[in-house]
Design a protein around this motif. Structure first.
Motif, PDB file in Angstrom:
ATOM      1  N   SER A 165      -3.137   3.710  -8.919  1.00 51.47           N
ATOM      2  CA  SER A 165      -3.276   2.617  -9.811  1.00 51.47           C
ATOM      3  C   SER A 165      -1.959   1.948  -9.392  1.00 51.47           C
ATOM      4  O   SER A 165      -1.496   0.863  -9.582  1.00 51.47           O
ATOM      5  CB  SER A 165      -2.655   3.298 -11.874  1.00 51.47           C
ATOM      6  OG  SER A 165      -2.596   3.959 -11.595  1.00 51.47           O
ATOM      7  N   THR A 166      -0.790   2.778  -9.718  1.00 52.22           N
ATOM      8  CA  THR A 166       0.021   2.027  -8.765  1.00 52.22           C
ATOM      9  C   THR A 166       0.559   1.390  -7.884  1.00 52.22           C
ATOM     10  O   THR A 166       1.072  -0.072  -7.397  1.00 52.22           O
ATOM     11  CB  THR A 166       1.855   3.610  -8.849  1.00 52.22           C
ATOM     12  OG1 THR A 166       1.550   4.199 -10.053  1.00 52.22           O
ATOM     13  CG2 THR A 166       3.057   3.382  -8.306  1.00 52.22           C
ATOM     14  N   TYR A 167      -0.620   1.532  -6.881  1.00 55.17           N
ATOM     15  CA  TYR A 167      -0.663   0.938  -5.882  1.00 55.17           C
ATOM     16  C   TYR A 167      -1.632   0.175  -5.597  1.00 55.17           C
ATOM     17  O   TYR A 167      -2.289  -0.460  -4.474  1.00 55.17           O
ATOM     18  CB  TYR A 167       0.190   1.297  -4.585  1.00 55.17           C
ATOM     19  CG  TYR A 167       1.216   2.168  -4.212  1.00 55.17           C
ATOM     20  CD1 TYR A 167       2.491   1.467  -4.200  1.00 55.17           C
ATOM     21  CD2 TYR A 167       1.189   3.982  -4.650  1.00 55.17           C
ATOM     22  CE1 TYR A 167       3.763   2.237  -4.695  1.00 55.17           C
ATOM     23  CE2 TYR A 167       2.295   4.786  -4.602  1.00 55.17           C
ATOM     24  CZ  TYR A 167       3.977   3.284  -4.876  1.00 55.17           C
ATOM     25  OH  TYR A 167       4.942   4.008  -4.843  1.00 55.17           O
ATOM     26  N   LEU A 168      -2.049   0.001  -6.214  1.00 54.79           N
ATOM     27  CA  LEU A 168      -3.110  -1.280  -6.952  1.00 54.79           C
ATOM     28  C   LEU A 168      -3.900  -1.656  -6.699  1.00 54.79           C
ATOM     29  O   LEU A 168      -5.045  -2.140  -6.107  1.00 54.79           O
ATOM     30  CB  LEU A 168      -2.246  -2.558  -6.108  1.00 54.79           C
ATOM     31  CG  LEU A 168      -0.888  -3.102  -6.746  1.00 54.79           C
ATOM     32  CD1 LEU A 168      -0.283  -4.312  -6.414  1.00 54.79           C
ATOM     33  CD2 LEU A 168      -0.825  -3.469  -8.584  1.00 54.79           C
ATOM     34  N   PHE A 169      -4.575  -0.506  -6.288  1.00 48.69           N
ATOM     35  CA  PHE A 169      -6.093  -0.026  -5.526  1.00 48.69           C
ATOM     36  C   PHE A 169      -7.364   0.046  -7.024  1.00 48.69           C
ATOM     37  O   PHE A 169      -6.380   0.399  -7.942  1.00 48.69           O
ATOM     38  CB  PHE A 169      -6.764   1.843  -5.294  1.00 48.69           C
ATOM     39  CG  PHE A 169      -7.457   1.894  -5.009  1.00 48.69           C
ATOM     40  CD1 PHE A 169      -8.270   1.665  -3.335  1.00 48.69           C
ATOM     41  CD2 PHE A 169      -8.646   2.890  -6.018  1.00 48.69           C
ATOM     42  CE1 PHE A 169      -9.325   2.716  -2.997  1.00 48.69           C
ATOM     43  CE2 PHE A 169      -9.844   2.486  -5.772  1.00 48.69           C
ATOM     44  CZ  PHE A 169     -10.411   2.372  -4.654  1.00 48.69           C
ATOM     45  N   PRO A 170      -7.823  -0.809  -6.573  1.00 46.56           N
ATOM     46  CA  PRO A 170      -8.965  -1.324  -5.902  1.00 46.56           C
ATOM     47  C   PRO A 170      -8.654  -2.379  -5.167  1.00 46.56           C
ATOM     48  O   PRO A 170      -8.898  -2.679  -4.352  1.00 46.56           O
ATOM     49  CB  PRO A 170     -10.354  -1.027  -5.786  1.00 46.56           C
ATOM     50  CG  PRO A 170     -10.436  -1.351  -7.981  1.00 46.56           C
ATOM     51  CD  PRO A 170      -9.036  -0.659  -8.520  1.00 46.56           C
ATOM     52  N   SER A 171      -7.566  -3.326  -5.747  1.00 52.32           N
ATOM     53  CA  SER A 171      -7.571  -5.129  -5.123  1.00 52.32           C
ATOM     54  C   SER A 171      -7.052  -4.946  -4.001  1.00 52.32           C
ATOM     55  O   SER A 171      -7.664  -5.778  -3.059  1.00 52.32           O
ATOM     56  CB  SER A 171      -7.369  -5.296  -6.792  1.00 52.32           C
ATOM     57  OG  SER A 171      -5.918  -5.173  -6.695  1.00 52.32           O
ATOM     58  N   HIS A 172      -5.984  -3.644  -4.061  1.00 49.62           N
ATOM     59  CA  HIS A 172      -5.805  -3.619  -2.611  1.00 49.62           C
ATOM     60  C   HIS A 172      -6.657  -2.417  -2.020  1.00 49.62           C
ATOM     61  O   HIS A 172      -6.694  -1.223  -2.655  1.00 49.62           O
ATOM     62  CB  HIS A 172      -4.156  -2.823  -2.600  1.00 49.62           C
ATOM     63  CG  HIS A 172      -2.747  -4.229  -3.272  1.00 49.62           C
ATOM     64  ND1 HIS A 172      -3.505  -5.489  -4.706  1.00 49.62           N
ATOM     65  CD2 HIS A 172      -2.384  -5.356  -2.614  1.00 49.62           C
ATOM     66  CE1 HIS A 172      -3.009  -6.225  -4.564  1.00 49.62           C
ATOM     67  NE2 HIS A 172      -1.840  -6.395  -3.302  1.00 49.62           N
ATOM     68  N   ALA A 173      -6.632  -2.674  -0.872  1.00 49.94           N
ATOM     69  CA  ALA A 173      -7.793  -1.432   0.253  1.00 49.94           C
ATOM     70  C   ALA A 173      -6.223   0.373   0.368  1.00 49.94           C
ATOM     71  O   ALA A 173      -5.089   0.152   0.190  1.00 49.94           O
ATOM     72  CB  ALA A 173      -7.949  -2.096   0.794  1.00 49.94           C
ATOM     73  N   ILE A 174      -6.876   1.741   0.252  1.00 47.39           N
ATOM     74  CA  ILE A 174      -6.777   1.996   1.104  1.00 47.39           C
ATOM     75  C   ILE A 174      -7.081   2.940   2.321  1.00 47.39           C
ATOM     76  O   ILE A 174      -8.234   2.724   2.389  1.00 47.39           O
ATOM     77  CB  ILE A 174      -6.672   3.342  -0.335  1.00 47.39           C
ATOM     78  CG1 ILE A 174      -5.669   2.741  -1.506  1.00 47.39           C
ATOM     79  CG2 ILE A 174      -5.951   4.967   0.035  1.00 47.39           C
ATOM     80  CD1 ILE A 174      -4.274   3.402  -1.613  1.00 47.39           C
TER      81      ILE A 174
END
Ligand SMILES: [Zn+2]
Ligand SMILES: [Zn+2]
Length: 277
Positions: free
Chosen positions: A136-145
Motif C-alpha cells: 500500500s505504501t508503494y502504490l501497488f497495484p497501480s504501480h507494479a512490483i
C-alpha cells in the motif's frame, strides 16, 4: 524547423505515451519508435548490467546509436535512475534525463529532472511475513512490483500488477529461498509516477527546442549551470550553496545569469563553514 519531419525515439517500455503527443502537437513532427528495439544493451533497472558512462553522455549516446542504426537525422532517448536521496534520509531520488539530437545542425539538448516524488523502494521478507504495508505504501497495484529470491538473487517475476500474480511469484520465490525481496518496478509503463515525470520533462525539452540563442541563432538555448556561492546571512562568508543559475547557448559563449529559482540570496548559517563547522 521540425514541421513534417520524423524524430526517432529510441525507447522501450512504452515511454512514447508520455512524449509523443506533446512533441507532435507542438512541432507538427512525427515521433517514430523502432519496433522491438532493445535498449537493454545500455543497461537495465534490474541490475543485470552496469551502466558504463555518465547519465548525460549515455542519454545522448543512446539516441545517436539508434539514429545511426535506423538512419535518422533527428533522435531522442531517455535515461532514468533511482537510488537513496543524498540529502534526505529515508527518501528516494529519481533522476530522469531526456535527450534530443539533431545531427545536421549539431544540436544536442539534454533536460534533467531530479525528484523525490517516486515510489522507488525495496524490502526483504521471510516466509509468512506480511507485505501488505509495503504494497500500500508503494502504490501497488497501480504501480507494479518485482519479486526476487535472495538465495541466488534472481528475479522471479516483474511487472506484477495483480494480487494473484504476486502470490504466485512469492510462493515460487520461497521454494528457492528463505528470504525474498519485493521491489517497485520502475519501468515507465508499469510506473505512472515515472511516466508523469517523463511527461513533465518533455515539456521542458519543448521549451528548450523553442529557445533560440540571441547571439548565434542556434536553437536549444538554456543549458543550465550553477555558479557562485551564496553568502552566509550571519557572517557573509561564502557557503556551499550556489548563488546563480547560468543559462547557456549549446554552441557559442552567450549566456544569461539569473538568480536562483527559489530567489534565495543569503544562506542559512547552518550551511556556513564558519558559523556551523
Ligand atoms: Zn557564517
Ligand atoms: Zn549561441
Amino acid at each position: 524547423m521540425l514541421q513534417g519531419r520524423e524524430i526517432l525515439l529510441a525507447t522501450m517500455h512504452r515511454k512514447e505515451f508520455a512524449i509523443k503527443q506533446a512533441m507532435e502537437e507542438t512541432f507538427g513532427c512525427k515521433i517514430v519508435v523502432p519496433k522491438n528495439y532493445d535498449t537493454d544493451q545500455f543497461g537495465t533497472f534490474c541490475g543485470e548490467k552496469e551502466r558504463f558512462m555518465s547519465a548525460k553522455k549515455m542519454v545522448v549516446h543512446k539516441a545517436k546509436v539508434a539514429m545511426e542504426q535506423f538512419s535518422y537525422e533527428l533522435g531522442m532517448a531517455t535515461e532514468g535512475s533511482f537510488g537513496p536521496h543524498p540529502l534526505m534520509p529515508f527518501a528516494a531520488l529519481h533522476e530522469e534525463l531526456l535527450s534530443f539530437v539533431d545531427v545536421s545542425n549539431q544540436v544536442e539538448i539534454v533536460v534533467i529532472k531530479r525528484t523525490n516524488k517516486t515510489n522507488y523502494a525495496m524490502a526483504e521478507f521471510s516466509y509468512k511475513q506480511s507485505f501488505d504495508d509495503f504494497l500500500s505504501t508503494y502504490l501497488f497495484p497501480s504501480h507494479a512490483i518485482i519479486v526476487r529470491e535472495m538465495a541466488t538473487n534472481q528475479v522471479i517475476a516483474k511487472g506484477i500488477q495483480t494480487r494473484t500474480d504476486l502470490e504466485m511469484a512469492v510462493e515460487k520465490a520461497f521454494k528457492i529461498s528463505k528470504k525474498i525481496r519485493l521491489e517497485t518496478d520502475m519501468r515507465a509503463m508499469f510506473n505512472p509516477t515515472r511516466m508523469q515525470i517523463i511527461q513533465d520533462l518533455t515539456l521542458d525539452l519543448i521549451k528548450r527546442i523553442q529557445s533560440i540563442c540571441a547571439k548565434c541563432n542556434t536553437y536549444g538555448f538554456g543549458e543550465m549551470q550553477v555558479a557562485g556561492n551564496l553568502p552566509c546571512s550571519s557572517c557573509h562568508s561564502d557557503t556551499q550553496l550556489f548563488k546563480n543559475i547560468i543559462e547557456k547557448c549549446i554552441r557559442c559563449d552567450y549566456q544569461v545569469i539569473k538568480p536562483r529559482a527559489d530567489n534565495l540570496y543569503q544562506a542559512d548559517p547552518s550551511y556556513c563553514h564558519y558559523c556551523n563547522p
